[in-house]
Design a protein around this motif. Sequence first.
Motif, PDB file in Angstrom:
ATOM      1  N   GLY A  63      27.396   2.003  15.794  1.00  0.00           N
ATOM      2  CA  GLY A  63      26.016   2.036  15.356  1.00  0.00           C
ATOM      3  C   GLY A  63      25.135   0.980  15.987  1.00  0.00           C
ATOM      4  N   THR A 120      19.736   1.927  11.648  1.00  0.00           N
ATOM      5  CA  THR A 120      19.971   3.246  11.076  1.00  0.00           C
ATOM      6  C   THR A 120      19.853   3.138   9.565  1.00  0.00           C
ATOM      7  OG1 THR A 120      21.550   3.667  12.861  1.00  0.00           O
ATOM      8  CG2 THR A 120      21.539   5.215  10.998  1.00  0.00           C
ATOM      9  N   TYR A 170      21.385  -1.911   8.494  1.00  0.00           N
ATOM     10  CA  TYR A 170      20.790  -2.697   9.572  1.00  0.00           C
ATOM     11  C   TYR A 170      21.760  -3.813   9.971  1.00  0.00           C
ATOM     12  CZ  TYR A 170      16.497  -0.325   8.210  1.00  0.00           C
ATOM     13  OH  TYR A 170      15.562   0.626   7.918  1.00  0.00           O
ATOM     14  N   LYS A 185      21.329  -2.793  15.048  1.00  0.00           N
ATOM     15  CA  LYS A 185      21.614  -1.524  14.380  1.00  0.00           C
ATOM     16  C   LYS A 185      20.435  -1.219  13.477  1.00  0.00           C
ATOM     17  CE  LYS A 185      24.632  -1.493  11.037  1.00  0.00           C
ATOM     18  NZ  LYS A 185      25.902  -1.491  10.275  1.00  0.00           N
TER      19      LYS A 185
END
Length: 757
Positions: free
Chosen positions: A72, A100, A104, A98
């Motif tokens: 990720g 998403t 995070y 990251k």
Amino acid sequence: MRRFQKKGFPILLASTLMFTSGVLPSYAQDVATTKPAPAPVAVQDSKAMASAKISKDQALEIAKQTIPIPDGFTQRNIEFQSNWWGNQTAAWIVYWDKQTPPNYGHIHIVIDANDGHVLQVEMYNGENTKSTYPPKVDITKAKDIAMEYIQKNFPDKAKEIVYDDRYEQAAKPPLNGHVEYPITYKRQVNGIPFENNEIRINVNGDGKVVNIGYRWDDAIQFPSFDKLITKEQALKVYQEKVNLAVKQLSLWGPGVARTMKLGYMPDNTSYYYEPIYIRATDGSQVTLWGDEVKTGDVGRVVLSDKKLGELNHGKVTQEKAMEILKAHFELPKDENMIRASFREQWGETQTSVWEFNWEIRNEGMMNSWAMAAVDAKTGRILNYSNERHVIMEKEGVQQDQKTKITKEQAEKKAIELMKALHPDIAHQLYLMKMPRMPHEEVYNGRFQSFTFMREVNGISLEHGGIHVNVDMMTGEVGNYWFNADNLLISENKKKVMSPGEALEAYVARLDMPLVYVLPNEKPSLVPGAVKRNLEAMLVYQPRVKEFGEPVYLDAETGKWTHRETGQLVVESGSVTDIRGHRAEKELQLLLRYNVFDVENKQIKPDEEISRGEMIKMLVLLENNGYKVWYDEARSSTFKDVQKSSPYFAYIENAVERNWIDRNQENFKPDEKINREEMATMIIRALGFEHLAKIDNLFINDLQDADSIKAVGAAILISKLGIMETQEGKFIPQGTVTRADAAVAFSRYLSKRNELRY
């Protein structure tokens, strides 16, 4: 610069600190999938980048091999610095992140651009996942996981580290599923820990590595010596040098009414340096910058041997306040005043003041401002500051410039100002003698700072220094600050423990490890002139053994006391009547959160508890051991629980949480509580009150259900495993002991996490 920090708060454990990347001004070309235009590169960075032995691509490969990059994360950019702040060396900084939602994270890895060594790693891998409570792994297992990670990813460092147990010693057992253990290892050289280098692996309650902090500098030199003073000798030096003083301090914490107490603590009013290092080679005290503190560098001088007069300004109007200010300071011109205001309650002392503000503008741009505050009742000047922004650059005294006054003249000016402003307490004011700070050397003596302290019958104010700053170029007082709490020091003599007794109690809580430390770099106004310290100091570092809580030594009781709750500090291992008890684990948990009142090292676990005590226990547990408090405006919900009751705040808090039915005239807090009442309250605390009232929702297999009023709560709490039945019977009228409550509350925490989080 003089320290200002939260009052009385203990030194934070190094093992819990996160490394930060600091200000990162210059960038090399991004290496993201979608490449934005590279930011401009400074000339000095461009030259250093061209001569770097490690290329950008090589740095990226080294970074990728340093730690496994979790799924990720996307590699975003690479930055180059010719003078990386952490080591003052050329370095590449490689970034991943990251993004998403709801998860995070970020990673940055710093690579030495000259030799390819990894200087720093910081990883935060935030995942919005539900953790279990109690945690699947305890701190012992977390240490194993952390060491396995280090051995796999930093194998060459695994043999050079030693476990730092300060977090483990101070940490409380967790109360919910959000558990994270910061497992920290310090670098070890010659068998001695080095405080400035470490590997920290944060492991959550599920056993997953979620954070990493790595800081290592192979360029540091570590001197070794054949002869060192012993730990006992270092402790003796500390005992001789430390100046324990009685300080008037405030208890502080969420919702706690302001209360003044007397506590023994090191007198940092007159001392810049904390922590105090004791050089292991000769026992000398040294500062954070590695400078020796000589006996003549510290001391104090009383301003007067008698009271010089009274403050008698009459009625202090706005005009009178301005008149008082003009008598002592060179104020900006009247046309520069932008505001004059009256404040009813000012500062923690809640006194009323007149406040004045000025701005000086040049071609529409503000280049100077000033402010002042005068006590509206007494006319005492509380503060004055005149900041000319050009001077604030503190360019120092150049060779072709001359100071208008000497340091001695500046000191005399500061003393005379204090006498004029405070004639009524001048005989209680002391000029604190202190060695010059590194920043004073940098500014070439242009600004001289002086600190004064008020002491009454041996009692002074914690962090209550009165400060005066004199500009040597103009001879003017640029800044003056008076802590109005100085006026709250009682003139009445107090009976306190002797300094000898206090020192004995203090030393009993002291640890004195032998450690390497890296002296702080001394500042410079010349770009690039700050010299990097490469040689570590070998010192004994005095540390008060952490309780995991802010504490102080009460000068009147002689007991270590919790700074936020006012309760005596009790180490769980010192309670004698729970050892080997069937509920020892649960009792220990509640004990760590100040839930029990301890008397003579006992809590009497098998004693039945009252309704009020059970409420207090549950509220404290929900509030992480912190007291709750209501001011005088809070009215009593129940006729028999007035403000004087020790249970008042807790019962009122439970009413607010809807744990108690407020539609009753009396609560009867001193009556013994029964099992049905405890079950009802816990179900309400879980938020299942209405669910428990739905008829025929639960299978009723309680043999004594007919004798239970709140049968739904009894069934639900037994099905959840929070309270047990006995041979199929709930026994609603059965009494509850402290041990019973501890077991039920511990199970409640587990179910609360499972059902809420």
